[in-house]
Motif scaffolding. Structure first.
Motif, PDB file in Angstrom:
ATOM      1  N   ASN A 273       0.829  -1.200   0.000  1.00 56.94           N
ATOM      2  CA  ASN A 273       0.000   0.000   0.000  1.00 56.94           C
ATOM      3  C   ASN A 273       0.868   1.257   0.000  1.00 56.94           C
ATOM      4  O   ASN A 273       0.580   2.235  -0.711  1.00 56.94           O
ATOM      5  CB  ASN A 273      -0.922  -0.023   1.222  1.00 56.94           C
ATOM      6  CG  ASN A 273      -1.773   1.227   1.328  1.00 56.94           C
ATOM      7  OD1 ASN A 273      -2.095   1.866   0.342  1.00 56.94           O
ATOM      8  ND2 ASN A 273      -2.129   1.585   2.549  1.00 56.94           N
ATOM      9  N   LEU A 274       1.938   1.241   0.789  1.00 52.22           N
ATOM     10  CA  LEU A 274       2.832   2.404   0.866  1.00 52.22           C
ATOM     11  C   LEU A 274       3.453   2.699  -0.496  1.00 52.22           C
ATOM     12  O   LEU A 274       3.437   3.840  -0.970  1.00 52.22           O
ATOM     13  CB  LEU A 274       3.928   2.140   1.902  1.00 52.22           C
ATOM     14  CG  LEU A 274       5.014   3.215   2.015  1.00 52.22           C
ATOM     15  CD1 LEU A 274       4.425   4.527   2.507  1.00 52.22           C
ATOM     16  CD2 LEU A 274       6.128   2.753   2.948  1.00 52.22           C
ATOM     17  N   ASN A 275       3.987   1.672  -1.145  1.00 54.23           N
ATOM     18  CA  ASN A 275       4.651   1.874  -2.429  1.00 54.23           C
ATOM     19  C   ASN A 275       3.664   2.333  -3.504  1.00 54.23           C
ATOM     20  O   ASN A 275       3.937   3.273  -4.259  1.00 54.23           O
ATOM     21  CB  ASN A 275       5.322   0.566  -2.865  1.00 54.23           C
ATOM     22  CG  ASN A 275       6.115   0.723  -4.142  1.00 54.23           C
ATOM     23  OD1 ASN A 275       7.026   1.546  -4.225  1.00 54.23           O
ATOM     24  ND2 ASN A 275       5.769  -0.063  -5.156  1.00 54.23           N
ATOM     25  N   THR A 373      15.799 -13.324  -6.636  1.00 54.28           N
ATOM     26  CA  THR A 373      14.768 -13.159  -5.613  1.00 54.28           C
ATOM     27  C   THR A 373      14.766 -11.715  -5.127  1.00 54.28           C
ATOM     28  O   THR A 373      15.744 -10.985  -5.285  1.00 54.28           O
ATOM     29  CB  THR A 373      15.037 -14.092  -4.418  1.00 54.28           C
ATOM     30  OG1 THR A 373      16.288 -13.738  -3.825  1.00 54.28           O
ATOM     31  CG2 THR A 373      15.085 -15.540  -4.876  1.00 54.28           C
ATOM     32  N   ALA A 374      13.660 -11.324  -4.528  1.00 52.18           N
ATOM     33  CA  ALA A 374      13.527  -9.946  -4.046  1.00 52.18           C
ATOM     34  C   ALA A 374      14.592  -9.609  -3.019  1.00 52.18           C
ATOM     35  O   ALA A 374      15.071  -8.480  -2.941  1.00 52.18           O
ATOM     36  CB  ALA A 374      12.133  -9.740  -3.431  1.00 52.18           C
ATOM     37  N   ALA A 415       9.336  -0.182   2.965  1.00 52.08           N
ATOM     38  CA  ALA A 415       8.517  -1.342   2.613  1.00 52.08           C
ATOM     39  C   ALA A 415       9.277  -2.645   2.847  1.00 52.08           C
ATOM     40  O   ALA A 415       8.700  -3.642   3.295  1.00 52.08           O
ATOM     41  CB  ALA A 415       8.075  -1.232   1.154  1.00 52.08           C
ATOM     42  N   ARG A 416      10.573  -2.639   2.557  1.00 49.37           N
ATOM     43  CA  ARG A 416      11.375  -3.856   2.746  1.00 49.37           C
ATOM     44  C   ARG A 416      11.493  -4.220   4.238  1.00 49.37           C
ATOM     45  O   ARG A 416      11.542  -5.399   4.585  1.00 49.37           O
ATOM     46  CB  ARG A 416      12.765  -3.632   2.133  1.00 49.37           C
ATOM     47  CG  ARG A 416      13.683  -4.846   2.159  1.00 49.37           C
ATOM     48  CD  ARG A 416      13.233  -5.908   1.174  1.00 49.37           C
ATOM     49  NE  ARG A 416      13.272  -5.462  -0.207  1.00 49.37           N
ATOM     50  CZ  ARG A 416      14.365  -5.488  -0.959  1.00 49.37           C
ATOM     51  NH1 ARG A 416      15.492  -5.922  -0.472  1.00 49.37           N
ATOM     52  NH2 ARG A 416      14.302  -5.092  -2.212  1.00 49.37           N
ATOM     53  N   MET A 424       9.785  -4.047  -5.177  1.00 53.32           N
ATOM     54  CA  MET A 424       9.218  -2.783  -5.612  1.00 53.32           C
ATOM     55  C   MET A 424       8.693  -2.858  -7.040  1.00 53.32           C
ATOM     56  O   MET A 424       7.648  -2.283  -7.365  1.00 53.32           O
ATOM     57  CB  MET A 424      10.258  -1.672  -5.512  1.00 53.32           C
ATOM     58  CG  MET A 424       9.699  -0.278  -5.816  1.00 53.32           C
ATOM     59  SD  MET A 424      10.951   0.998  -5.795  1.00 53.32           S
ATOM     60  CE  MET A 424      11.756   0.704  -7.375  1.00 53.32           C
ATOM     61  N   TRP A 425       9.395  -3.580  -7.902  1.00 51.87           N
ATOM     62  CA  TRP A 425       9.019  -3.620  -9.310  1.00 51.87           C
ATOM     63  C   TRP A 425       7.708  -4.400  -9.509  1.00 51.87           C
ATOM     64  O   TRP A 425       6.858  -4.002 -10.306  1.00 51.87           O
ATOM     65  CB  TRP A 425      10.140  -4.233 -10.136  1.00 51.87           C
ATOM     66  CG  TRP A 425      11.395  -3.448  -9.978  1.00 51.87           C
ATOM     67  CD1 TRP A 425      12.448  -3.728  -9.158  1.00 51.87           C
ATOM     68  CD2 TRP A 425      11.714  -2.212 -10.614  1.00 51.87           C
ATOM     69  NE1 TRP A 425      13.406  -2.753  -9.255  1.00 51.87           N
ATOM     70  CE2 TRP A 425      12.982  -1.815 -10.149  1.00 51.87           C
ATOM     71  CE3 TRP A 425      11.061  -1.414 -11.554  1.00 51.87           C
ATOM     72  CZ2 TRP A 425      13.602  -0.654 -10.583  1.00 51.87           C
ATOM     73  CZ3 TRP A 425      11.677  -0.249 -11.987  1.00 51.87           C
ATOM     74  CH2 TRP A 425      12.929   0.114 -11.499  1.00 51.87           C
TER      75      TRP A 425
END
Length: 526
Positions: A273-275, A373-374, A415-416, A424-425
């Motif tokens: 939601n933040l991003n 991976t993220a 967010a992380r 993010m992407w």
């Protein structure tokens, strides 16, 4: 006189940075000779306590000693890793803008002078400071509405003397920027003087609390139908130039991870939601909160994100928003050729450069995102590579885009922390793809046509004014052709003074030459 004062101020700043160990902590590899010399001197004069102190603490001590303006400069440079480098930028992000609170008596006097009313008639209770920063401090208070209902509010009050001190230090920042730009050609692409202009404008607006209140109001209008994000409501009756009153936010600060985990909220949803909220503000509205570090974000009991402290806000024009949307869309779709073309269309890369070569370089930025991976994706490393590539292609720095880009990194970092698996992407796709699809589709073309018609209409309205100006200019040219150029008295006096200085310089030069010739003749015959 101001120039001399600025140089003394720079000398003092250099001394403090040496004493606090900041200069010693600079990287040795690739440092120019002046930096290596400064490091040698700094090792001798630095304080003992600075030897083993962490770099973040060192920077904080130095900037706090130099004063509020330098703390604000540090916060600004945290958004410019292209100037200070990624390592120092990350350290500056950790800089806590915490100053000693000023006396509550002064706070009360400031409110009364700004609002022309007694504090006790405005507030049921006026509490002690709950936070103190370089520009202002915050008090918790209580007000009674016209219907008799009491509610808690937060009051932000300007720090005494901060405007005068900032204007003083601003001359120093300009002196340093002009010096570096003149003597270090490689730094010209960073547009340091223009960056100081942005800092000056940003700080000036931040010290005008009615402008910050207006930013909150504009953001509230923009997000009123958005899910999961809001800003505090402004109390305009109790807001003026030097004080801002808003609703008190009951929530968990996003730097309190223990409390966030115990709250029972789905933190992965909050991170997403933040991003997505930030991307909507930037691309849809062209107006975004540019200081979204965890201390300025609260998680409300209902799960909404509440953002406070809008002293720093960013704006993007329609062309810049289109640029941002197509760049993000291009990276998501791995269309590096289109990303390169957008850079050239926006005029950010010199036309003499090769589009295909630039696209190839951008591939080196984008490809590390995919197939990993993220947890393995480092946005900071990608940005560092991007800055190297833009320097390689002599791309002029765009400060407004740097601010946006850095805010994206901060948002991604928050967010992380909320969700270690956050990407993010992947999160950006649902916002960016529909936006760009509309932008480059029939509706986007209609919007462009409407903007074009508005521009033509505005030009038509101004046509009579242009005609009158052209007629006046033609008459002036005819008069100059008939009578010659006439100068007013101040201009003639200024030319006379300049000629006098030139004549004096010429006479001095002739005397120096004559003396030199006389010395040569004397030496020849003696």
């Amino acid at each position: 006189m101001a120039g001399i004062r600025s140089w003394f101020s720079l000398a003092r700043a250099a001394w403090v940075l040496m004493r606090e160990g900041v200069v010693t902590a600079l990287p040795e590899e690739g440092a120019p000779p002046p930096v290596r010399l400064a490091k040698s001197i700094a090792k001798v004069v630095r304080r003992r306590r600075a030897v083993d102190a962490p770099q973040t603490k060192i920077l904080a001590n130095a900037l706090n000693r130099l004063g509020p303006s330098w703390v604000k400069l540090g916060q600004f440079l945290a958004t410019r890793p292209d100037i200070v480098g990624e390592s120092i930028s990350r350290d500056l992000e950790m800089l806590q803008d915490r100053m000693e609170p000023f006396d509550i008596k002064y706070a009360r006097r400031t409110v009364e002078a700004t609002l022309n009313r007694d504090v006790d008639t405005l507030f049921v209770d006026f509490g002690t400071p709950v936070a103190a920063a370089s520009i202002a401090q915050v008090h918790k208070a209580r007000v009674r509405d016209k219907d008799g209902i009491e509610r808690d509010v937060a009051i932000k009050i300007i720090r005494p003397g901060v405007r005068e001190r900032f204007n003083w230090d601003l001359e120093t920042f300009y002196t340093a920027a002009h010096f570096i730009t003149r003597w270090f050609p490689a730094a010209r692409r960073l547009m340091l003087v223009q960056s100081v202009d942005i800092l000056a404008e940003s700080a000036k607006l931040e010290m005008e609390l009615r402008v910050e209140a207006a930013a909150f109001s504009e953001m509230a209008d923009n997000v009123k139908n958005d899910p999961g994000f809001r800003v505090p409501e402004i109390d305009w009756e109790r807001t003026g130039r030097d004080c801002l009153t808003m609703e008190w936010v009951d929530g968990i600060k996003m730097n309190n991870m223990e409390a966030l985990r115990a709250s029972g909220h789905d933190l992965a949803t909050v991170a997403n939601n933040l991003n997505q909220s930030f991307l909507r503000h930037a691309m849809r509205d062209g107006f975004f909160h540019a200081d979204m570090h965890p201390g300025n974000l609260f998680l409300a009991p209902d799960g909404d994100i509440v953002a406070v402290d809008m002293g720093i806000a960013g704006r993007l024009s329609k062309p810049e928003r289109r640029f941002l949307g197509e760049i993000l869309y291009g990276f998501i779709q791995r269309d590096y050729r289109r990303v390169a073309e957008v850079h050239f269309e926006a005029g950010y890369v010199p036309r003499g450069k090769d589009v295909d070569s630039f696209a190839q370089a951008l591939r080196a930025v984008g490809e590390p995102i995919y197939g990993r991976t993220a947890e393995d994706i480092s946005i900071s490393a990608l940005l560092a590579l991007l800055f190297e590539i833009t320097e390689l292609f002599e791309m002029r720095t765009q400060p407004q885009l740097i601010l946006l880009q850095k805010t994206m990194v901060v948002v991604e970092g928050v967010a992380r922390k909320l969700d270690p698996n956050f990407n993010m992407w992947t999160s950006a796709g649902p916002v960016v793809v529909p936006y760009v699809t509309r932008l480059i589709g029939p509706l986007g073309r209609l919007d462009e046509a409407r903007d074009g018609f508005k521009a033509v209409e505005q030009l038509a309205r101004q046509a009579p004014i242009f005609a009158k100006r052209a007629e006046a200019l033609s008459q002036e040219i005819d008069a100059m052709a008939a009578n010659g150029v006439r100068l007013d008295k101040p201009t003639i006096e200024a030319i006379g003074k300049a000629e006098a200085r030139h004549s004096r310089s010429g006479r001095v030069a002739l005397w120096v030459i004559a003396a030199s010739l006389a010395a040569l003749v004397w030496k020849q015959f003696v």
